[in-house]
Design a protein around this motif. Structure first.
Motif, short mmCIF file in Angstrom:
data_model
loop_
_atom_site.label_atom_id
_atom_site.label_comp_id
_atom_site.label_asym_id
_atom_site.label_seq_id
_atom_site.Cartn_x
_atom_site.Cartn_y
_atom_site.Cartn_z
N GLY A 100 0.80 -1.23 0.00
CA GLY A 100 0.00 0.00 0.00
C GLY A 100 0.83 1.27 0.00
O GLY A 100 0.27 2.37 -0.08
N ARG A 101 2.16 1.13 0.04
CA ARG A 101 3.02 2.30 -0.03
C ARG A 101 3.26 2.71 -1.48
O ARG A 101 3.93 3.70 -1.74
N HIS A 102 2.68 1.95 -2.42
CA HIS A 102 2.59 2.34 -3.83
C HIS A 102 1.20 2.93 -4.06
O HIS A 102 0.26 2.61 -3.31
N ILE A 103 1.06 3.73 -5.09
CA ILE A 103 -0.27 4.24 -5.44
C ILE A 103 -1.16 3.06 -5.78
O ILE A 103 -0.75 2.17 -6.54
N HIS A 104 -2.36 3.04 -5.22
CA HIS A 104 -3.30 1.95 -5.48
C HIS A 104 -4.73 2.46 -5.37
O HIS A 104 -4.99 3.50 -4.78
N TRP A 105 -5.66 1.69 -5.96
CA TRP A 105 -7.08 2.05 -5.95
C TRP A 105 -7.90 0.81 -6.25
O TRP A 105 -7.37 -0.22 -6.64
N VAL A 106 -9.22 0.94 -6.08
CA VAL A 106 -10.15 -0.14 -6.41
C VAL A 106 -10.96 0.29 -7.61
O VAL A 106 -11.52 1.39 -7.64
N ARG A 107 -11.06 -0.60 -8.60
CA ARG A 107 -11.88 -0.33 -9.78
C ARG A 107 -13.36 -0.42 -9.42
O ARG A 107 -13.76 -1.18 -8.54
N SER A 108 -14.16 0.33 -10.13
CA SER A 108 -15.60 0.23 -9.93
C SER A 108 -16.09 -1.12 -10.48
O SER A 108 -15.36 -1.81 -11.20
N TRP A 109 -17.33 -1.49 -10.14
CA TRP A 109 -17.92 -2.73 -10.63
C TRP A 109 -19.36 -2.47 -11.03
O TRP A 109 -19.93 -1.43 -10.70
N GLU A 110 -19.95 -3.41 -11.76
CA GLU A 110 -21.28 -3.22 -12.35
C GLU A 110 -22.41 -3.37 -11.35
O GLU A 110 -23.29 -2.52 -11.28
N LYS A 111 -22.44 -4.47 -10.61
CA LYS A 111 -23.56 -4.70 -9.69
C LYS A 111 -23.13 -5.60 -8.54
O LYS A 111 -22.10 -6.26 -8.60
N GLY A 112 -23.94 -5.61 -7.51
CA GLY A 112 -23.70 -6.45 -6.34
C GLY A 112 -22.94 -5.72 -5.26
O GLY A 112 -22.50 -4.58 -5.42
N ASP A 113 -22.83 -6.39 -4.12
CA ASP A 113 -22.11 -5.84 -2.96
C ASP A 113 -20.69 -6.39 -2.92
O ASP A 113 -20.47 -7.59 -3.13
N ARG A 114 -19.75 -5.50 -2.63
CA ARG A 114 -18.34 -5.87 -2.52
C ARG A 114 -17.87 -5.54 -1.11
O ARG A 114 -17.93 -4.39 -0.66
N TYR A 115 -17.41 -6.55 -0.39
CA TYR A 115 -16.83 -6.39 0.94
C TYR A 115 -15.34 -6.62 0.82
O TYR A 115 -14.91 -7.45 0.01
N SER A 116 -14.56 -5.91 1.60
CA SER A 116 -13.12 -6.17 1.57
C SER A 116 -12.56 -6.20 2.98
O SER A 116 -13.07 -5.53 3.89
N LEU A 117 -11.53 -7.00 3.13
CA LEU A 117 -10.75 -7.08 4.37
C LEU A 117 -9.32 -6.77 4.00
O LEU A 117 -8.75 -7.39 3.10
N ILE A 118 -8.72 -5.78 4.67
CA ILE A 118 -7.34 -5.39 4.43
C ILE A 118 -6.60 -5.51 5.76
O ILE A 118 -6.94 -4.83 6.73
N PHE A 119 -5.60 -6.35 5.80
CA PHE A 119 -4.76 -6.52 6.98
C PHE A 119 -3.52 -5.67 6.77
O PHE A 119 -2.78 -5.87 5.80
N TYR A 120 -3.28 -4.72 7.67
CA TYR A 120 -2.17 -3.78 7.50
C TYR A 120 -1.43 -3.59 8.81
O TYR A 120 -1.92 -3.97 9.89
N ASP A 121 -0.26 -2.98 8.74
CA ASP A 121 0.56 -2.74 9.93
C ASP A 121 1.16 -1.34 9.88
O ASP A 121 1.91 -1.02 8.95
N THR A 122 0.82 -0.54 10.86
CA THR A 122 1.39 0.81 10.97
C THR A 122 2.36 0.90 12.15
O THR A 122 2.84 1.98 12.45
N SER A 123 2.63 -0.25 12.78
CA SER A 123 3.57 -0.25 13.91
C SER A 123 5.00 -0.34 13.38
O SER A 123 5.22 -0.62 12.21
N GLU A 124 5.94 -0.15 14.26
CA GLU A 124 7.36 -0.24 13.89
C GLU A 124 7.93 -1.64 14.13
O GLU A 124 9.11 -1.86 13.95
#
Length: 120
Positions: free
Chosen positions: A79-103
């Motif tokens: 995620g330290r690169h530029i990133h995005w989510v594309r749109s979609w046509e129909k339905g529900d989209r759920y996402s889970l993102i596991f990330y770390d901001t600790s040292e």
């Protein structure tokens, strides 16, 4: 990991997660169709060939976009690169993102933006 982001029907515009200290794991779930991929920019450095105006040695860096299918699949992305989510046509989209901001376990930035072994 220090956090989990849970979203529903989130279309992300291009951004960088500048507080991240390492790569993320991402998965999307739901009945969405025709889109919803995670797009992550990457960079690659190649050695250049000799030309008349240089010493014959050099590097050339170029950027590209990885289109990563995360629907019912986990992906390892940076995620330290530029990133995005594309749109979609129909339905529900759920996402889970596991990330770390600790040292605790800081890693270098992945040049490709994604771990390609996760997208084959």
């Amino acid at each position: 990991y220090s956090g989990i982001a849970v979203t529903k029907n989130f279309v992300a515009s291009p951004h960088i997660d500048d507080r991240d200290q390492t790569f993320q794991y991402a998965i999307s779930l739901g009945d969405f169709t025709d889109g919803g991929q995670l797009c992550v920019e990457g960079t690659k450095t190649n050695l250049t060939h000799a030309s008349d105006d240089d010493d014959g040695h050099g590097e050339e860096e170029f950027e590209f976009v990885n289109v990563v299918e995360t629907h019912n699949r986990i992906a390892k992305v940076d995620g330290r690169h530029i990133h995005w989510v594309r749109s979609w046509e129909k339905g529900d989209r759920y996402s889970l993102i596991f990330y770390d901001t600790s040292e605790r376990a800081r890693t270098g930035i992945m040049d490709a933006g994604v771990d390609v072994s996760f997208i084959e």
